[in-house]
Design an enzyme around this catalytic site. Structure first.
Site, PDB file in Angstrom:
ATOM      1  N   SER A 113     -10.927 -29.793  -4.158  1.00  0.00           N
ATOM      2  CA  SER A 113      -9.796 -28.908  -3.851  1.00  0.00           C
ATOM      3  C   SER A 113      -8.835 -29.453  -2.806  1.00  0.00           C
ATOM      4  O   SER A 113      -8.243 -30.498  -2.997  1.00  0.00           O
ATOM      5  CB  SER A 113     -10.340 -27.554  -3.447  1.00  0.00           C
ATOM      6  OG  SER A 113      -9.304 -26.630  -3.385  1.00  0.00           O
ATOM      7  N   HIS A 114      -8.750 -28.789  -1.659  1.00  0.00           N
ATOM      8  CA  HIS A 114      -7.753 -29.156  -0.640  1.00  0.00           C
ATOM      9  C   HIS A 114      -8.253 -30.274   0.282  1.00  0.00           C
ATOM     10  O   HIS A 114      -7.526 -30.724   1.156  1.00  0.00           O
ATOM     11  CB  HIS A 114      -7.395 -27.932   0.192  1.00  0.00           C
ATOM     12  CG  HIS A 114      -8.599 -27.328   0.861  1.00  0.00           C
ATOM     13  ND1 HIS A 114      -9.550 -26.640   0.153  1.00  0.00           N
ATOM     14  CD2 HIS A 114      -9.020 -27.345   2.133  1.00  0.00           C
ATOM     15  CE1 HIS A 114     -10.504 -26.248   0.966  1.00  0.00           C
ATOM     16  NE2 HIS A 114     -10.211 -26.663   2.188  1.00  0.00           N
ATOM     17  N   ASP A 278      -2.414 -26.943  -4.117  1.00  0.00           N
ATOM     18  CA  ASP A 278      -3.406 -27.834  -3.504  1.00  0.00           C
ATOM     19  C   ASP A 278      -3.941 -28.870  -4.493  1.00  0.00           C
ATOM     20  O   ASP A 278      -3.427 -29.004  -5.609  1.00  0.00           O
ATOM     21  CB  ASP A 278      -4.554 -27.016  -2.906  1.00  0.00           C
ATOM     22  CG  ASP A 278      -5.410 -26.359  -3.974  1.00  0.00           C
ATOM     23  OD1 ASP A 278      -4.880 -26.084  -5.059  1.00  0.00           O
ATOM     24  OD2 ASP A 278      -6.617 -26.126  -3.723  1.00  0.00           O
ATOM     25  N   ASP A 280      -6.457 -29.151  -6.550  1.00  0.00           N
ATOM     26  CA  ASP A 280      -6.854 -28.776  -7.907  1.00  0.00           C
ATOM     27  C   ASP A 280      -5.996 -27.662  -8.502  1.00  0.00           C
ATOM     28  O   ASP A 280      -6.329 -27.115  -9.558  1.00  0.00           O
ATOM     29  CB  ASP A 280      -8.333 -28.374  -7.930  1.00  0.00           C
ATOM     30  CG  ASP A 280      -8.629 -27.175  -7.051  1.00  0.00           C
ATOM     31  OD1 ASP A 280      -7.927 -26.982  -6.048  1.00  0.00           O
ATOM     32  OD2 ASP A 280      -9.573 -26.415  -7.370  1.00  0.00           O
ATOM     33  N   ASP A 282      -5.225 -24.515  -7.570  1.00  0.00           N
ATOM     34  CA  ASP A 282      -5.514 -23.081  -7.555  1.00  0.00           C
ATOM     35  C   ASP A 282      -4.925 -22.348  -6.352  1.00  0.00           C
ATOM     36  O   ASP A 282      -4.902 -21.127  -6.324  1.00  0.00           O
ATOM     37  CB  ASP A 282      -7.030 -22.814  -7.696  1.00  0.00           C
ATOM     38  CG  ASP A 282      -7.862 -23.493  -6.631  1.00  0.00           C
ATOM     39  OD1 ASP A 282      -7.294 -24.193  -5.772  1.00  0.00           O
ATOM     40  OD2 ASP A 282      -9.108 -23.335  -6.664  1.00  0.00           O
ATOM     41  N   ARG A 283      -4.431 -23.087  -5.365  1.00  0.00           N
ATOM     42  CA  ARG A 283      -3.824 -22.415  -4.206  1.00  0.00           C
ATOM     43  C   ARG A 283      -2.305 -22.405  -4.313  1.00  0.00           C
ATOM     44  O   ARG A 283      -1.725 -23.208  -5.037  1.00  0.00           O
ATOM     45  CB  ARG A 283      -4.192 -23.135  -2.914  1.00  0.00           C
ATOM     46  CG  ARG A 283      -5.671 -23.106  -2.621  1.00  0.00           C
ATOM     47  CD  ARG A 283      -5.945 -23.666  -1.244  1.00  0.00           C
ATOM     48  NE  ARG A 283      -7.374 -23.592  -0.973  1.00  0.00           N
ATOM     49  CZ  ARG A 283      -7.907 -23.561   0.230  1.00  0.00           C
ATOM     50  NH1 ARG A 283      -7.125 -23.622   1.312  1.00  0.00           N
ATOM     51  NH2 ARG A 283      -9.205 -23.486   0.400  1.00  0.00           N
ATOM     52  N   LYS A 377      -8.401 -18.570  -9.068  1.00  0.00           N
ATOM     53  CA  LYS A 377      -7.092 -18.373  -8.462  1.00  0.00           C
ATOM     54  C   LYS A 377      -6.145 -19.387  -9.087  1.00  0.00           C
ATOM     55  O   LYS A 377      -6.581 -20.394  -9.633  1.00  0.00           O
ATOM     56  CB  LYS A 377      -7.150 -18.477  -6.955  1.00  0.00           C
ATOM     57  CG  LYS A 377      -7.731 -19.756  -6.376  1.00  0.00           C
ATOM     58  CD  LYS A 377      -7.852 -19.614  -4.866  1.00  0.00           C
ATOM     59  CE  LYS A 377      -8.298 -20.893  -4.184  1.00  0.00           C
ATOM     60  NZ  LYS A 377      -9.759 -21.017  -4.090  1.00  0.00           N
TER      61      LYS A 377
HETATM   62  C1  VG1 Z   1     -12.219 -21.947   1.657  1.00  0.00           C
HETATM   63  C2  VG1 Z   1     -11.431 -20.659   1.748  1.00  0.00           C
HETATM   64  C3  VG1 Z   1     -11.867 -19.711   0.642  1.00  0.00           C
HETATM   65  C4  VG1 Z   1     -11.711 -20.400  -0.721  1.00  0.00           C
HETATM   66  C5  VG1 Z   1     -12.470 -21.698  -0.717  1.00  0.00           C
HETATM   67  C6  VG1 Z   1     -12.268 -22.481  -1.991  1.00  0.00           C
HETATM   68  O1  VG1 Z   1     -13.592 -21.679   1.832  1.00  0.00           O
HETATM   69  O2  VG1 Z   1     -11.585 -20.059   3.001  1.00  0.00           O
HETATM   70  O3  VG1 Z   1     -11.109 -18.531   0.714  1.00  0.00           O
HETATM   71  O4  VG1 Z   1     -12.214 -19.584  -1.736  1.00  0.00           O
HETATM   72  O5  VG1 Z   1     -12.028 -22.526   0.369  1.00  0.00           O
HETATM   73  O6  VG1 Z   1     -10.933 -22.746  -2.218  1.00  0.00           O
HETATM   74  P1  VG1 Z   1     -14.346 -21.885   3.235  1.00  0.00           P
HETATM   75  O7  VG1 Z   1     -15.777 -21.565   2.946  1.00  0.00           O
HETATM   76  O8  VG1 Z   1     -14.085 -23.284   3.654  1.00  0.00           O
HETATM   77  O9  VG1 Z   1     -13.709 -20.917   4.196  1.00  0.00           O
HETATM   78  V1  VG1 Z   1     -10.480 -24.200  -2.877  1.00  0.00           V
HETATM   79  O10 VG1 Z   1      -8.857 -24.134  -3.260  1.00  0.00           O
HETATM   80  O11 VG1 Z   1     -11.003 -25.221  -1.685  1.00  0.00           O
HETATM   81  O12 VG1 Z   1     -11.448 -24.329  -4.239  1.00  0.00           O
HETATM   82 CO    CO Z   2      -8.332 -25.457  -4.623  1.00  0.00          CO
END
Ligand code: VG1
Ligand code: CO
Length: 544
Positions: A113-114, A278, A280, A282-283, A377
């Site tokens: 992801s990010h 981001d 992947d 989804d953000r 998302k």
């Molecule tokens: C973070 C965010 C959470 C989100 C998750 C995955 O998790 O706070 O809201 O669902 O990333 O998003 P954490 O446990 O680091 O707070 V993504 O776009 O990284 O798949």
């Molecule tokens: Co993501």
């Protein structure tokens, strides 16, 4: 087909976090590390004979290699067909869309992801189930348990598969179909939003757009949808070419990391809408000229206006937000007399509510919004939603949000992250907070009197499953809240997240700066947690 059974020994650290298993690439490159995890998923799935699975990722370093391994393992485990995004690519929401549309059994998504990408950065993998959404905790717990005792995995001995040519081929008795990663997703978007209206506004120049793909997966999606299909001026999508290392940046759409966009939006030639996604896809981050929309507000605005858009004209069944997300959407739900659910952090918790048709929209403070159109998302969906809304209301982003505040009041909101804290120290901060919980209710700190304090426990209203210790909530009688939790997506040390919110009904106060409006709560969070003192950090590393 020659399929072999390979002996292996378990790794003990393959516990999926908030969203899949995320580790340094170097970890995934250890002998059998990926194979062990993938076989553990197959073992938990049981019989997959003849089933269809979907596969794609965000294009980061190790994506292609991992895709090859997974395809060969799928063939050896009896899978009937793999649908793979061309080049091994699929955004997370597109993967969810493909699973649902083609009634696949499930799918693997390759992404961290990010988190940054590259040989020394992060990789990740997660499994999504038949509804297109992330596997529930019961499933990931079983995979983790299996990974700790695995002794062999199955893999087909095949040459590498051509991931780049569209079409279907036979790979050792299993069908592999290379699909266009954008087609199905783009069609779905067309169905939800008024493309004609958005397109005429973009072509007439009454709406202008800058979308920052951050050298991540949404580049090809955004080019196709915004520029080619809707007619946004070429160049409206920036950083559009996906790179294995995201151009060296963090593909995290916030003011700190999407700085090129932020500078444009605070400069003299800002477009009507600025947005970013981001790694992947989804953000989403939404901005107007000199105006940043907090994700919590964005969710509330979308909920209040959804009925104006084609895909949501029947109204909303209900809404949901993750626990640390601000209560702005709760106020909208009350006004509309629909249910609002509070779930733990992570999209997997929305799946049951969406499947049971209890909610239509949901979101998280971490730049995530989505609806029942998929089970993830969805970044571009949110941007299209805002484009459509601006085209219908013919107002600026800032005016839409300020109108919203006038109607519902404003929830000042911010998240302070302390990244890279020593894990034991971070755990210590959390247990220090936990120790105070029972004594806090009734206590006053200046104007703030504690009404409740707990470690969030979620009972899923659909299947009754319980998820404990999902974050410390401290609620005050004036509706303000402070929430503390540790991140479940990082790969280095621990990250403490402190979420702060304060409600203000008075329109005169709505212009205030967020950090200033929250300053009492920020101080109080330090008094209660002693985060700075214990971490030795003088300030948060990221403020969103
Ligand atoms: C973070 C965010 C959470 C989100 C998750 C995955 O998790 O706070 O809201 O669902 O990333 O998003 P954490 O446990 O680091 O707070 V993504 O776009 O990284 O798949
Ligand atoms: Co993501």
């Amino acid at each position: 087909m020659n399929s072999v059974i390979c002996k292996t020994t378990p790794y003990l650290d393959q516990k999926p976090g908030t969203s899949g298993l995320r580790k340094k690439v170097k970890e995934f490159q250890k002998p059998n590390y990926l194979e062990n995890f993938v076989q553990s998923v197959f073992d938990v799935l049981g019989n997959v004979d003849g089933q269809t699975l979907v596969l794609g990722g965000d294009g980061r370093y190790f994506n292609r290699q991992a895709a090859q391994t997974i395809i060969k393992m799928a063939a050896a485990n009896g899978v009937g067909k793999m649908m793979v995004g061309q080049g091994g690519l699929l955004s997370t929401p597109a993967a969810s869309c493909v699973i649902r549309k083609h009634k696949a059994f499930g799918g693997f998504i390759l992404s961290a992801s990010h988190n940054p990408g590259g040989p020394n950065e992060d990789f990740g993998i997660k499994y999504n189930v038949t509804n297109g959404g992330p596997a529930p905790e019961s499933f990931t717990d079983a995979v983790y348990a299996r990974s700790r005792e695995i002794s062999e995995y199955r893999i087909a001995e095949l040459p590498d598969i051509d991931l780049d040519t569209l079409g279907e081929t036979d790979v050792g008795g299993m069908a592999v179909e290379i699909i266009d990663p954008v087609d199905d997703y783009a069609q779905l978007m067309e169905h939800l939003f008024d493309f004609k209206l958005i397109s005429s506004a973009l072509k007439a120049g009454s709406i202008t757009l800058c979308f920052d793909a951050m050298h991540a997966i949404t580049g090809p999606y955004a080019k196709r949808i915004f520029e080619e299909r809707l007619g946004a001026v070429p160049g409206s999508v920036i950083n559009a070419i996906p790179k294995e290392d995201f151009g060296g940046g963090h593909p995290d759409p916030n003011l700190a990391h999407a700085h090129e966009l932020a500078e444009l939006m605070y400069g003299p030639n800002a477009p009507t809408l600025g947005a970013a996604s981001d790694g992947d896809g989804d953000r989403n981050m939404i901005m107007g000229s000199r105006f940043f929309v907090t994700p919590s507000d964005s969710l509330a605005v979308l909920a209040a206006n959804a009925h104006m858009l084609p895909g949501y004209k029947e109204g909303l069944r209900g809404v949901a937000r993750s626990m640390p997300t601000s209560q702005a959407v709760d106020r909208v739900a009350r006004g509309m007399e629909i249910d609002c659910y509070e779930t733990p952090t992570g999209w997997k918790f929305f799946g049951n509510l969406l499947d049971a048709k209890k909610i239509t929209l949901c979101g998280e403070e971490s730049f995530g919004t989505g609806s029942d159109h998929v089970r993830e998302k969805d970044g571009l969906w949110a941007v299209l939603f805002w484009l459509n809304l601006i085209a219908v209301r013919k107002q600026s982003v800032a005016d839409i949000v300020r109108d919203h505040w006038r109607r519902f009041g404003r929830d000042f909101y911010s998240r302070h992250d302390y990244e890279g804290i020593d894990t034991a120290i971070a755990e210590g901060i959390m247990s220090h907070l936990r120790d105070q919980l029972s004594a806090l209710p009734g206590k006053s700190f200046g104007d703030y009197r504690v009404s409740f304090a707990d470690d969030f426990l979620y009972r899923d209203p659909v299947d009754g499953s319980i998820s404990e210790r999902q974050g410390i909530r401290i609620g005050f009688e004036n509706g303000s809240r402070i929430v503390f939790r540790l991140s479940g997506t990082g790969t280095e040390g621990a990250t403490l997240r402190i979420y702060l919110e304060r409600y203000d009904r008075d329109p005169e106060q709505h212009k205030r700066d967020t950090q200033e409006a929250l300053s009492d709560l920020i101080d109080l969070a330090e008094t209660l947690s002693e985060a700075k003192k214990h971490s030795g950090m003088s300030a948060p590393t990221v403020i969103t």
